[in-house]
Enzyme design. Structure first.
Site, PDB file in Angstrom:
ATOM      1  N   GLY A 155       0.823  -1.208   0.000  1.00 52.95           N
ATOM      2  CA  GLY A 155       0.000   0.000   0.000  1.00 52.95           C
ATOM      3  C   GLY A 155       0.853   1.252   0.000  1.00 52.95           C
ATOM      4  N   HIS A 156       1.913   1.232  -0.820  1.00 51.73           N
ATOM      5  CA  HIS A 156       2.796   2.385  -0.920  1.00 51.73           C
ATOM      6  C   HIS A 156       3.628   2.274  -2.202  1.00 51.73           C
ATOM      7  CE1 HIS A 156       5.319  -0.638   1.133  1.00 51.73           C
ATOM      8  NE2 HIS A 156       6.296  -0.124   0.400  1.00 51.73           N
ATOM      9  N   ALA A 157       4.390   3.321  -2.466  1.00 53.34           N
ATOM     10  CA  ALA A 157       5.333   3.351  -3.590  1.00 53.34           C
ATOM     11  C   ALA A 157       6.655   3.891  -3.061  1.00 53.34           C
ATOM     12  CB  ALA A 157       4.807   4.242  -4.712  1.00 53.34           C
TER      13      ALA A 157
END
Length: 134
Positions: A48-50
């Site tokens: 749930g991130h980059a």
């Protein structure tokens, strides 16, 4: 295709197989950090991130899980379930890990040490960062 599945060297032996992940050889970057995710409760999601600068190789050491990648223009979902295969995740790619089987272990090999300012945790902020809009 956003993410690339790579085959790691698999040495077959009747006593048990062996796979090697050497940085700048089988892995397309120098490995600076390794961590693993396990005991993920049913229905939970990880990621749930980059990352702005970090590259990763994600491997299902045991069991299986899906990885969904999104670069702001296209999405790709990959099932990881072989310990001799890894998914290369490049920079500026939103990732979510789901559908963990019982006993799954996810190994992540990272191109750099942990840096909090490298993470983008808000999807709308990510889209702005990569120059896309909804």
């Amino acid at each position: 295709m956003i993410g690339e599945i790579i085959e790691l060297p698999k040495i077959t032996d009747p006593r048990g197989n062996l796979t090697v992940a050497e940085g700048l050889s089988a892995v397309p970057f120098d490995i600076k950090r390794a961590y693993w995710v396990y005991d993920v409760p049913g229905g939970e999601s990880r990621g749930g991130h980059a990352h702005k600068r970090l590259r990763q190789l994600v491997i299902a050491l045991s069991g299986s899980f899906t990885v969904t990648l999104d670069n702001g223009r296209e999405c790709q979902t990959v099932l990881l379930n072989h310990p001799w295969q890894g998914l290369v995740i490049e920079v500026n790619t939103w990732r979510t890990l789901d559908d963990f089987s019982s006993g799954a272990v996810c190994l992540v090999l990272a191109s750099d040490h942990y840096e909090e300012d490298d993470y983008i945790y808000d999807y709308d902020e990510f889209l702005k960062y990569v120059g896309c809009s909804r």
